[in-house]
Design a protein around this motif. Structure first.
Motif, PDB file in Angstrom:
ATOM      1  N   GLN A 137       8.283 -21.676 -21.098  1.00  0.00           N
ATOM      2  CA  GLN A 137       9.234 -20.874 -21.870  1.00  0.00           C
ATOM      3  C   GLN A 137       9.838 -21.683 -23.007  1.00  0.00           C
ATOM      4  O   GLN A 137      10.056 -22.887 -22.891  1.00  0.00           O
ATOM      5  N   GLU A 192       0.789  -8.906 -16.436  1.00  0.00           N
ATOM      6  CA  GLU A 192       2.249  -8.892 -16.296  1.00  0.00           C
ATOM      7  C   GLU A 192       2.892  -8.277 -17.544  1.00  0.00           C
ATOM      8  O   GLU A 192       3.201  -8.965 -18.510  1.00  0.00           O
ATOM      9  N   GLU A 194       5.812  -7.208 -18.088  1.00  0.00           N
ATOM     10  CA  GLU A 194       7.186  -7.647 -18.350  1.00  0.00           C
ATOM     11  C   GLU A 194       7.327  -9.166 -18.258  1.00  0.00           C
ATOM     12  O   GLU A 194       8.405  -9.689 -17.983  1.00  0.00           O
ATOM     13  N   ASP A 195       6.258  -9.864 -18.514  1.00  0.00           N
ATOM     14  CA  ASP A 195       6.288 -11.330 -18.523  1.00  0.00           C
ATOM     15  C   ASP A 195       7.262 -11.839 -19.592  1.00  0.00           C
ATOM     16  O   ASP A 195       7.451 -11.206 -20.633  1.00  0.00           O
ATOM     17  N   SER A 196       7.900 -12.971 -19.319  1.00  0.00           N
ATOM     18  CA  SER A 196       8.811 -13.569 -20.293  1.00  0.00           C
ATOM     19  C   SER A 196       8.371 -14.977 -20.637  1.00  0.00           C
ATOM     20  O   SER A 196       8.191 -15.816 -19.753  1.00  0.00           O
ATOM     21  N   ALA A 228       6.807  -8.236 -22.424  1.00  0.00           N
ATOM     22  CA  ALA A 228       7.899  -7.424 -22.965  1.00  0.00           C
ATOM     23  C   ALA A 228       9.273  -8.033 -22.733  1.00  0.00           C
ATOM     24  O   ALA A 228      10.231  -7.679 -23.425  1.00  0.00           O
ATOM     25  N   PHE A 229       9.405  -8.943 -21.759  1.00  0.00           N
ATOM     26  CA  PHE A 229      10.707  -9.564 -21.515  1.00  0.00           C
ATOM     27  C   PHE A 229      10.895 -10.830 -22.349  1.00  0.00           C
ATOM     28  O   PHE A 229      11.837 -11.592 -22.110  1.00  0.00           O
ATOM     29  N   THR A 230      10.035 -11.030 -23.335  1.00  0.00           N
ATOM     30  CA  THR A 230      10.220 -12.101 -24.310  1.00  0.00           C
ATOM     31  C   THR A 230      10.970 -11.526 -25.497  1.00  0.00           C
ATOM     32  O   THR A 230      10.522 -10.575 -26.117  1.00  0.00           O
ATOM     33  N   ASN A 231      12.114 -12.101 -25.812  1.00  0.00           N
ATOM     34  CA  ASN A 231      12.930 -11.606 -26.923  1.00  0.00           C
ATOM     35  C   ASN A 231      12.473 -12.267 -28.215  1.00  0.00           C
ATOM     36  O   ASN A 231      12.492 -13.494 -28.325  1.00  0.00           O
ATOM     37  N   ALA A 252       5.252  -7.633 -26.189  1.00  0.00           N
ATOM     38  CA  ALA A 252       6.569  -8.007 -26.716  1.00  0.00           C
ATOM     39  C   ALA A 252       6.919  -7.196 -27.958  1.00  0.00           C
ATOM     40  O   ALA A 252       6.076  -7.011 -28.843  1.00  0.00           O
TER      41      ALA A 252
END
Length: 415
Positions: A137, A192, A194-196, A228-231, A252
């Motif tokens: 991350q 995944e 909603e992977d971040s 998608a959970f990566t801002n 994302a």
């Protein structure tokens, strides 16, 4: 005590220099818990690891850091688990100027945190880049008047001085499988949604786009299968030799992106990117403002739903075209698009892309071609769906061809 600058000097042999930067941030493996005594021992090993701010300084290390320091970055950030908890996050210090002396790879469970105001300067022509592997991350906490900046350390910086930023996640790509990135050969993609891969906010990347070993240009920043959970908000690439920004599959979303002066496309969207975009301002780009493509040789097991990119300004007049839709294209709706200085508005490249438009898979709700070139054509498409785009007066990213208000303070090179 006199201030100390930590650096790798020119007197070191090349073999030593290479060895140093590949082991600068190596920590223990996931299987080896680290107690406090072992952590303190890292304070005397001559490398940047654990929670140190500069080499052997800060975090758990005793004493105070010099007031004038240079942090050396390169090698790997390895995640370490202790009782199931992530304990290894490399936190940079905005009061210190960091020097990137080679590739920096953030591995699974590793994390790099970059606060507002941090400046990282990459050594030119040494193969420097920052890559986030699957499970790693990157956190960037810039502010509107105080962005984080990754730039060239050259005395006279030029596009292509260093590689760029690569982020590889575990979200789906068009093959439905795991792929290998085309620039540095690490895995990306998966299932995944909603992977971040972290958080990016108010980040500026300058003078990236070096030519890799495979003779392909790095992008300023590239998102490979990022979830998608990566801002991703408020990111600018400035003076990139390759594409400014590239999305390769993934889910994302991306909001408030700026590309200023790129040697290839402004933003490239490939491999069935399934995110949504909002407020993109692209200027001074050599090729297309936005290039949308999918591999026509791949029959995607999970084709994307129709995604939307809205509020776009594409400012010429050096563009080949405002929008390039090629190969198998993809399913997208674009709305509120403002272009200026275009020679060709929408370039539909190849029969597969034309067929996608025939089927209604590209829709442009409102687009304005302001101040076009004398030989301008809105599109070269000649298929059965001429109404796939609608001309209207638009505001684009917020202020037509001028810099939008949301870009004030943290960007550079905009009028």
């Amino acid at each position: 005590m006199f201030p100390v600058k930590i650096y790798i000097g020119p007197s070191l042999p090349k073999s030593v220099f290479v060895g140093v930067f590949f082991f600068l941030i190596i920590s223990c493996s996931d299987d080896d818990p680290v107690d406090d005594n072992e952590a303190v021992l890292t304070c005397f090993d001559g490398i940047l690891n654990g929670d140190e701010i500069t080499v052997d300084c800060g975090g758990v290390c005793p004493g105070f850091c010099p007031l004038s320091s240079i942090g050396i970055l390169g090698g790997e950030v390895k995640g370490r688990s202790q009782n199931g908890e992530l304990v290894d996050v490399l936190q940079l210090d905005p009061s210190i100027e960091y020097r990137l002396v080679g590739p920096l790879l953030i591995r699974d469970k590793g994390a790099l945190s970059i606060p507002a105001g941090t400046v990282i300067k990459a050594d030119p022509n040494v193969g420097a880049y920052i890559a986030v592997a699957q499970g790693g991350q990157l956190f960037v906490f810039g502010q509107p008047e105080n962005p984080a900046v990754i730039t060239s350390g050259a005395e006279n910086p030029m596009p292509g001085d260093w590689g760029g930023v690569i982020i590889c996640g575990q979200a789906p790509i068009d093959t439905g499988e795991v792929g290998r990135s085309d620039i540095i050969d690490i895995f990306y993609g998966g299932s995944e949604l909603e992977d971040s891969s972290g958080f990016l906010n108010y980040l500026r990347i300058e003078y990236a786009g070096a030519i890799a070993e495979n003779q392909q240009n790095f992008d300023g920043i590239a998102f490979y299968g990022v979830g998608a959970f990566t801002n991703v908000t408020n990111v600018q690439t400035y003076e990139s030799l390759g594409n400014g920004i590239r999305f390769i599959g993934g889910t994302a979303d991306a909001e408030r992106l700026v590309v200023t002066n790129a040697g290839a496309n402004g933003i490239a969207v490939t491999n069935d990117w399934s995110g949504n975009g909002d407020s993109w301002y692209l200027s001074g780009v050599s090729k297309a403002g936005i290039r949308i493509s999918s591999n026509e040789l791949v029959e995607s097991p999970n084709p994307i739903v129709t995604d939307t990119i809205r509020n776009i300004s594409i400012v010429g007049a050096t563009f080949e075209e405002g929008l390039n839709y090629s190969e198998a294209g993809g399913s997208y709706v674009l709305t509120n698009v403002h272009t200026t200085g275009m020679q060709l508005g929408i370039n539909v490249e190849g029969p597969a892309a034309s067929n996608q438009i025939d089927l209604g898979n590209l829709q442009i709700d409102s687009i304005q071609f302001d101040n076009p070139a004398t030989d301008f054509a809105p599109t070269n498409y000649t298929g059965t769906n001429p109404g796939f785009y609608q001309e209207n007066t638009t505001t684009g990213a917020g202020n037509e061809a001028l810099k939008p208000d949301w870009a004030n303070g943290w960007t550079r090179g905009l009028q």
